[in-house]
Design a protein around this motif. Structure first.
Motif, short mmCIF file in Angstrom:
data_model
loop_
_atom_site.label_atom_id
_atom_site.label_comp_id
_atom_site.label_asym_id
_atom_site.label_seq_id
_atom_site.Cartn_x
_atom_site.Cartn_y
_atom_site.Cartn_z
N GLU A 339 0.77 -1.18 0.12
CA GLU A 339 0.15 0.10 0.01
C GLU A 339 0.91 1.40 0.00
N VAL A 340 1.95 1.31 0.89
CA VAL A 340 2.79 2.30 0.74
C VAL A 340 3.30 2.71 -0.68
N LEU A 341 3.85 1.72 -1.09
CA LEU A 341 4.57 2.18 -2.53
C LEU A 341 3.73 2.37 -3.38
N SER A 342 2.34 1.85 -3.55
CA SER A 342 1.39 2.13 -4.39
C SER A 342 0.89 3.69 -4.14
N VAL A 343 0.51 4.12 -2.92
CA VAL A 343 0.22 5.31 -2.91
C VAL A 343 1.50 6.42 -3.24
N LEU A 344 2.51 5.96 -2.80
CA LEU A 344 3.77 6.83 -3.15
C LEU A 344 3.74 6.96 -4.65
N GLU A 345 3.73 5.90 -5.36
CA GLU A 345 3.77 6.06 -6.93
C GLU A 345 2.57 6.83 -7.59
N ASN A 346 1.62 6.91 -6.95
CA ASN A 346 0.39 7.83 -7.38
C ASN A 346 0.62 9.37 -7.10
N HIS A 347 1.74 9.60 -6.08
CA HIS A 347 2.19 10.86 -5.80
C HIS A 347 3.61 11.10 -6.32
N ASN A 348 3.95 10.42 -7.27
CA ASN A 348 5.25 10.82 -7.86
C ASN A 348 6.47 10.60 -6.78
N GLY A 349 6.29 9.46 -5.92
CA GLY A 349 7.27 9.23 -5.18
C GLY A 349 7.50 9.83 -3.91
N GLU A 350 6.81 11.18 -3.80
CA GLU A 350 6.93 11.98 -2.75
C GLU A 350 5.96 11.64 -1.72
N LEU A 351 6.49 11.78 -0.31
CA LEU A 351 5.83 11.34 0.89
C LEU A 351 5.10 12.78 1.32
N THR A 352 3.86 13.20 0.87
CA THR A 352 3.10 14.38 1.26
C THR A 352 2.03 14.22 2.31
N ILE A 356 -0.07 10.66 2.83
CA ILE A 356 -0.34 9.92 4.14
C ILE A 356 -1.84 9.78 4.52
N LYS A 357 -2.51 10.57 4.27
CA LYS A 357 -3.81 10.39 4.60
C LYS A 357 -4.48 9.28 3.53
N ASP A 358 -4.10 8.99 2.79
CA ASP A 358 -4.27 8.02 1.69
C ASP A 358 -4.28 6.50 1.94
N MET A 359 -3.18 6.42 2.95
CA MET A 359 -2.56 5.17 3.52
C MET A 359 -3.63 4.72 4.60
N HIS A 360 -4.91 3.98 4.05
CA HIS A 360 -5.86 3.52 4.88
C HIS A 360 -5.41 2.21 5.91
N TYR A 361 -4.69 1.48 5.01
CA TYR A 361 -4.13 0.13 5.82
C TYR A 361 -3.16 0.59 7.01
#
Length: 506
Positions: A339-352, A356-361
């Motif tokens: 999940e973490v890697l998937s969400v980061l990929e959708n945000h160009n690899g940047e931890l914004t 962080i709010k999209d990481m439900h699991y």
């Protein structure tokens, strides 16, 4: 001579009667209670060989099928109503909060300024302080602090990379101390605007003072007993609870930081800046005509002290216990990393802030960690007036009676959480949470006196764990202690030997 003999016999007899009446208070009212120890009440063994969390769990399990919504309990000599029924807990925390606004804990603004922080304050002063501090922890303020947390987390990852060389089978790392150094640096930056750098140099004053404030008692057993059992009397006797060294460190730090910023006209988006604005504003009058007092340096230092203490310890412990469970449940760890890697990929690899709010699991994993490892074992309130328990007209919690809500015990109740010892983040799927009463999960409390810094604690915990899981894999090793050995000396849930895990690069 006869008068002297009279007093020699009368005073011990009077004390014995008072002790007997106090220890039998609940029994005389027909309320069940485990017979309390003459000195330690129902927490015998605490700070010696019994962990407070385990004391609560055993006590709660003994009475949870008793049919009584509350039972008697003595925290030392502080006789309390021990809430068994979660519906009654909800009344205390939310529905009938107006009758349970205070905690009734020791604080002494005059002689022990650091004790007069938001967690301890009562009455009008608590209400004023809560209203002033709440705007500091809104979503907007969290966004301002987020870049600072990210900056510290990036240094955190660099330190981890140095300890886990590439092309190796990984390293065995004691993670609990490392997590504490991370959260210490985050709090130092966000509260004071100071780069503590404990990630690189562990032996800093910040870290040392935090440890002392949690484990070191200023007074001997007798005075400590008096402070916890009779807080009002202790305040009248002008007793202090905070260690001199800790008191001097935080008072000096706040004074020096404020003086420097005011002199140099430095502005920062942090907790200290908000406190400076509160100090400069002074007293003011509301539209209702009510006067709100200004804050002195001691009151400001107290808020910094509790923000620092609560922010570093709770978050670092949560991260440590979370990694401990993920190391034992690699399937959950792999799902979280995906999940973490998937969400980061959708945000160009940047931890914004948004990603962080999209990481439900990740939220589910943290919530389940807080259920299984509840850092603060119970909540406390005090009845402002006589309270008739709804549905039980003969059961009355008398005015001035402390109330204990054993949150850690609720979290391991098999009727609320089937197979409670199992680590299962799916308990916190959206549908599961919606079907559960909010008071069945209380790591941050509930109602108007819930944890004011909850958003900040969750933010730094999410950032720290996301950074670690995206870069490292955690597993148990020969040094991993299963089960953990908990420290009976601390009020919060702590371990004796730390937590050792094998850490490898992803």
């Amino acid at each position: 001579m006869w008068i002297l003999l009279y007093f020699l016999f009368a005073i011990p007899a009077l004390l014995a009667y008072i002790l007997y009446r106090n220890l039998n208070y609940w029994r005389h009212r027909g309320i069940p209670q485990e017979p309390p120890h003459p000195l330690y009440g129902n927490i015998e063994g605490f700070k010696k060989n019994r962990v407070l969390h385990h004391i609560h769990q055993e006590y709660y399990n003994k009475f949870r099928k008793s049919g009584f919504p509350f039972v008697g309990f003595h925290f030392l000599h502080r006789r309390s109503a021990y809430i068994i029924d979660t519906k009654l807990a909800k009344n205390v925390l939310i529905k009938d909060f107006a009758n349970f606004t205070d905690r009734g804990l020791f604080h002494n603004e005059r002689d022990d300024p650091l004790s007069a922080h938001l967690f301890n304050l009562d009455g009008k002063r608590w209400k004023e302080m809560r209203q002033r501090l709440s705007p500091t922890f809104t979503s907007g303020k969290m966004k301002f602090m987020f870049p600072t947390v990210i900056k510290v987390s990036e240094e955190f990852v660099k330190v981890m990379f140095e300890q886990v060389p590439a092309q190796s089978e990984g390293s065995i790392i004691e993670i609990k101390e490392l997590m504490a150094r991370f959260t210490t640096d985050v709090i130092g930056c966000c509260a004071f605007g100071i780069e503590c750098n404990t990630l690189r140099t562990p032996e800093t004053d910040f870290r040392a003072m935090a440890q002392k404030s949690l484990t070191q008692l200023r007074n001997g057993k007798l005075l400590t007993f008096l402070i916890f059992s009779f807080p009002n009397l202790a305040r009248k006797l002008r007793l202090r609870k905070t260690c001199d060294e800790v008191h001097e460190f935080f008072m000096r730090l706040v004074q020096d930081t404020m003086a420097y910023r005011e002199k140099e006209k430095i502005k920062r988006n942090d907790f200290m800046e908000m406190l400076i604005e509160m100090k400069q504003r002074g007293s003011y009058t509301l539209e209702s005509g009510e006067v709100v007092k200004g804050l002195n340096i001691g009151e400001l230092a107290a808020q910094v002290f509790v923000f620092y203490l609560a922010g570093f310890e709770t978050s670092s412990s949560t991260m440590s216990y979370c990694l401990y469970e993920l190391a034992q449940h690699t399937d959950i760890q792999d799902k979280l990393r995906e999940e973490v890697l998937s969400v980061l990929e959708n945000h160009n690899g940047e931890l914004t802030y948004e990603c962080i709010k999209d990481m439900h699991y990740l939220d589910q994993v943290i919530s389940e960690t807080l259920r299984l490892y509840t850092i603060v074992p119970h909540l406390e309130r005090k009845a402002m007036n006589d309270y008739v328990v709804p549905g039980h007209p003969k059961l009355v919690i008398k005015k001035g009676t402390p109330v204990i809500i054993p949150a850690a015990a609720y979290h391991r109740d098999e009727d609320l959480y089937p197979d409670p010892e199992k680590f299962d983040p799916d308990r916190f799927l959206a549908d599961e949470v919606a079907a559960r009463d909010s008071v069945e999960w209380l790591p941050f409390g509930d109602g108007p006196r819930n944890c004011v810094g909850m958003r900040f604690g969750q933010m730094q915990t999410r950032v720290g764990l996301a950074q670690l899981i995206r870069n490292f894999r955690f597993s148990v090793c020969e040094k991993t202690e299963i089960p953990l050995n908990y420290d009976p000396r601390t009020f919060v849930l702590g371990t004796v030997n730390g937590i050792n895990l094998r850490v490898e690069l992803v």
